[in-house]
Design an enzyme around this catalytic site. Structure first.
Site, PDB file in Angstrom:
ATOM      1  CE1 TYR A 143      -2.945   3.126   0.661  1.00 49.32           C
ATOM      2  CE2 TYR A 143      -3.229   2.423   2.944  1.00 49.32           C
ATOM      3  CZ  TYR A 143      -3.498   3.317   1.915  1.00 49.32           C
ATOM      4  OH  TYR A 143      -4.328   4.388   2.156  1.00 49.32           O
ATOM      5  CE  LYS A 172      -5.824   2.243  -1.180  1.00 49.18           C
ATOM      6  NZ  LYS A 172      -6.392   2.374   0.185  1.00 49.18           N
TER       7      LYS A 172
END
Length: 311
Positions: A143, A172
């Site tokens: 992330y 992400k």
């Protein structure tokens, strides 16, 4: 159980990053959390995440985060993929929460780049390599959110991890540098799963071969966000673009003040959560912020299903 864990490439579309509801007393409100998950499932979201920035993870204890993961996992019951955020700025906490996610049936773990310390690329590699080695049967998704962590995981580091670890499957990307999206996919190949965490880059990423998005606006307009992905996949690009632009006011609403305070205010007004409480250091929206939220809601509110009218 865990039918998506063995096929991470099937984790596509709109993965809704739900807020963590708190009561007026500040405690995690598991009943409201269950209701939010049901709302996402009923609205057609393709997956659910918990514990990203929208979920206020850094304001919670490890035990609270694990308990919330358990609630969400039980409510999803393997109907859609579950991608909880399991990262922290401390490695022991990250490993503890990732182990819990694995045991609770998560389909992948979303591991934030360690914040505040500003590690080098080699240090980031070592961090993710440690997590990937520890959980060889659990898909790991980095992330990347440099606006909150002060560090940006480079395309070269992602490539190194993707090449060396079968269970390091994606990223992400929550960066407004759209070139970065392209460079990551170019470095790794389009087998890498990339989701956008920037609302207004969700649709553009699909043109590059992205897997979908983890968009906070799905908290208030889940059906529209999921539909935008489905229209693109069906080749109805004009209709997908139409939804992208219609979502603009709601995207702006999210960030009138620091996310997730505006979202929680609106969800509470709509009767979806029992309280709009955000934990310190955040505060609820100011009067000026609420006035701005109402204005934006008037512009984009037709995409927001309401349980009760906002007064």
């Amino acid at each position: 159980m865990m039918k998506f864990r063995s096929d991470p490439a099937s984790v596509r579309g709109s993965i809704a990053p739900v807020v963590t509801p708190f009561g007026d007393d500040g405690a995690v409100d598991h009943e409201s959390l269950r209701a939010l998950v049901r709302f996402q499932l009923e609205s057609g979201s393709h997956g659910v995440s918990l514990g990203g920035s929208t979920g206020e993870p850094s304001a919670q204890s490890t035990a609270e985060r694990i308990a919330a993961m358990r609630t969400v996992s039980q409510e999803i019951a393997d109907r859609v993929p579950f991608l909880p955020g399991t990262g922290s700025h401390k490695l022991d906490e990250t490993l503890e929460m990732t182990a819990a996610a694995r045991d609770l049936g998560a389909d992948a773990a979303l591991v934030i780049t360690p914040y505040y310390a500003r590690p080098t690329q080699e240090a980031l590699y070592q961090w993710y390599a440690t997590v990937a080695r520890e959980f060889p049967d659990l898909p790991i998704v980095a992330y990347n959110v440099p606006s909150r962590t002060a560090v940006d995981i480079s395309p070269e580091t992602v490539k190194r991890l993707f090449t060396e670890f079968d269970n390091f499957v994606g990223v992400k990307e929550t960066t407004k540098d759209f070139e970065h999206f392209s460079r990551v996919l170019h470095a790794c190949g389009r087998e890498l799963l990339v989701w956008s965490g920037i609302e207004l880059l969700c649709l553009p990423l699909l043109a590059l071969g992205g897997a979908g998005f983890v968009s906070a606006v799905a908290n208030i307009a889940p059906g529209a966000v999921a539909r935008m992905y489905e229209l693109w996949e069906a080749g109805d690009f004009d209709a997908a673009r139409d939804l992208h632009y219609r979502l603009h006011p709601l995207v702006d609403l999210l960030f009138v003040e620091t996310n997730p305070a505006p979202v929680k205010w609106l969800l509470h007004q709509q009767g979806r959560i029992a309280s709009a409480h955000v934990r310190p250091p955040l505060t609820g929206p100011t009067d000026a912020g609420i006035a701005r939220i109402r204005t934006l809601l008037a512009e984009g509110g037709d995409l927001t299903p309401q349980l009760a009218p906002v007064p």
